[in-house]
Enzyme design. Structure first.
Site, PDB file in Angstrom:
ATOM      1  N   CYS A  58      39.782  30.330  72.310  1.00 59.97           N
ATOM      2  CA  CYS A  58      40.108  29.939  73.070  1.00 59.97           C
ATOM      3  C   CYS A  58      39.394  28.475  73.600  1.00 59.97           C
ATOM      4  CB  CYS A  58      41.040  30.557  74.213  1.00 59.97           C
ATOM      5  SG  CYS A  58      42.178  29.717  75.530  1.00 59.97           S
ATOM      6  N   CYS A  62      38.472  29.500  81.475  1.00 62.43           N
ATOM      7  CA  CYS A  62      39.251  30.101  82.224  1.00 62.43           C
ATOM      8  C   CYS A  62      37.196  31.366  82.891  1.00 62.43           C
ATOM      9  CB  CYS A  62      40.066  30.803  81.955  1.00 62.43           C
ATOM     10  SG  CYS A  62      41.604  30.352  81.892  1.00 62.43           S
ATOM     11  N   CYS A  65      37.420  34.770  81.262  1.00 59.40           N
ATOM     12  CA  CYS A  65      38.064  35.184  79.803  1.00 59.40           C
ATOM     13  C   CYS A  65      36.651  35.054  78.857  1.00 59.40           C
ATOM     14  CB  CYS A  65      39.366  34.373  79.615  1.00 59.40           C
ATOM     15  SG  CYS A  65      39.764  34.493  77.961  1.00 59.40           S
ATOM     16  N   CYS A 102      53.902  44.662  74.512  1.00 63.10           N
ATOM     17  CA  CYS A 102      52.847  42.899  74.996  1.00 63.10           C
ATOM     18  C   CYS A 102      52.658  42.281  73.866  1.00 63.10           C
ATOM     19  CB  CYS A 102      52.450  42.663  76.825  1.00 63.10           C
ATOM     20  SG  CYS A 102      53.357  43.472  77.570  1.00 63.10           S
ATOM     21  N   CYS A 134      57.262  40.962  74.876  1.00 66.40           N
ATOM     22  CA  CYS A 134      56.577  40.596  75.989  1.00 66.40           C
ATOM     23  C   CYS A 134      55.663  39.491  75.327  1.00 66.40           C
ATOM     24  CB  CYS A 134      56.226  40.989  77.474  1.00 66.40           C
ATOM     25  SG  CYS A 134      55.014  40.127  78.422  1.00 66.40           S
ATOM     26  N   CYS A 194      57.227  37.216  83.787  1.00 71.08           N
ATOM     27  CA  CYS A 194      56.303  38.023  84.269  1.00 71.08           C
ATOM     28  C   CYS A 194      55.060  37.257  84.592  1.00 71.08           C
ATOM     29  CB  CYS A 194      55.396  38.961  82.922  1.00 71.08           C
ATOM     30  SG  CYS A 194      53.724  40.172  83.601  1.00 71.08           S
ATOM     31  N   ARG A 266      52.952  45.713  88.292  1.00 75.15           N
ATOM     32  CA  ARG A 266      52.231  46.255  87.134  1.00 75.15           C
ATOM     33  C   ARG A 266      50.730  46.444  87.364  1.00 75.15           C
ATOM     34  NH1 ARG A 266      55.614  46.269  83.516  1.00 75.15           N
ATOM     35  NH2 ARG A 266      57.553  45.310  83.218  1.00 75.15           N
TER      36      ARG A 266
END
Length: 339
Positions: A58, A62, A65, A102, A134, A194, A266
């Protein structure tokens, strides 16, 4: 029970949220559990499974991450998963008791072309198994959101992560407004939202209050609110961050439950670091969903058997498939309660 008890609010102020968050813990939990029981079964949690369908590489920065191409975390970049492998994973998740499946891909923005078409096929197949579907694919265009809705997608995950004020300390490659814009496109397409965040990234309590305010000011509220505890991964900028007291996670969940009582809250990443007692307090605080399976994308997670043992000890159960239709909007859910 009066109508005022059930009314959903979208105008919470930071001082109001701070007052709730800082209540004596027993009082906070009582208030959260009272709100929880107005909208949800007290001893039931939804089982979810999260699968990485495209891992690593990616371009975002972040700080939490391990899938960022900017950090050396040992996570290898992979191509898109084959359709049959995703269906096999979804089938296993269903057999283990999950009712929501998901799928996450390490993209800044969802691509056009074959990879996105494959995602649409995966969504259709997951829905054909009787599961909620999801996705979390990064930023979406309005057309992509419409295509996902047409494929039957139940929910789209796009977290705000933290407060607008602290956000720049964690991410510089995507603006807070970009995240809000994707959420708006998802909502306009008729897909449920979400959206949650992460605690333990070095933020102050005020940042947690502001994150909660951002979530609770969405109208309708996000139908699903994942609360994550930072998983510190070697190679990321937050690898040496001081762990947060689990009671802060309990407070965050309880406040989310009070502010957004109709939403699914969640208990998400970081659960492996929690004792059974801490997880039990999270359920008392209003968490009514867990992610099952040994991984959350690339980070460790309790195995399904361990979760079943814990729920048995607590006298709780996973929500049965027969009780887990595709989510309605929060506004409709509230209307059903008032009817």
């Amino acid at each position: 029970m009066s109508g005022n008890d059930l009314a959903l609010r979208y105008d919470w102020t930071v001082p109001e949220i701070a007052e709730i968050y800082s209540l004596p813990l027993t009082q906070l939990l009582f208030r959260a559990q009272t709100a929880h029981r107005q909208f949800h079964a007290a001893a039931e949690v939804q089982g979810c499974t999260l699968l990485s369908i495209k891992t690593g590489g990616c371009p975002e920065d972040c700080a939490y991450c391990p899938q960022s191409a900017r950090y050396d975390t040992g996570v290898e970049r992979t191509r898109m998963m084959l359709l049959e492998d995703a269906v096999q994973a979804a089938t296993l998740a269903r057999d283990q008791g999950a009712t929501r499946f998901c799928m996450g891909a390490a993209w800044r923005s969802a691509p056009e072309g074959e990879d996105f078409e494959l995602v649409l096929q995966m969504v259709r197949q997951v829905r054909s198994l009787g599961l909620e579907a999801c996705c979390t694919l990064g930023m979406l265009t309005a057309d992509q959101a419409e295509q996902l809705a047409s494929a039957g997608l139940t929910a789209y995950n796009h977290n705000l992560d933290t407060s607008p004020e602290f956000y720049g300390n964690i991410i510089t490659t995507r603006a807070y407004e970009d995240r809000l814009a994707t959420l708006q496109r998802v909502r306009r397409a008729g897909i449920t939202v979400c959206c949650g965040g992460i605690i333990g990234m070095g933020e102050e309590r005020l940042d947690r209050h502001r994150l909660l305010q951002q979530l609770a000011s969405q109208q309708p509220h996000p139908e699903s609110v994942p609360i994550n505890l930072l998983v510190r991964v070697e190679g990321t900028p937050l690898a040496a961050e001081t762990p947060v007291d689990p009671l802060e996670l309990v407070r965050m969940i309880a406040a989310a439950r009070i502010l957004m009582p109709a939403s699914m809250v969640r208990l998400s990443a970081g659960r492996l670091s929690l004792s059974d007692e801490a997880q039990a307090l999270c359920f008392v605080a209003g968490a009514n969903s867990i992610f099952m399976g040994e991984k959350l994308l690339t980070t460790p997670n309790p195995e399904a058997d361990r979760d079943r043992v814990l729920l048995d000890k607590l006298g709780m159960r996973l929500r049965p498939h027969s009780d887990s239709p595709a989510l309605k909007s929060t506004s409709q859910e509230a209307a059903d309660v008032f009817a």
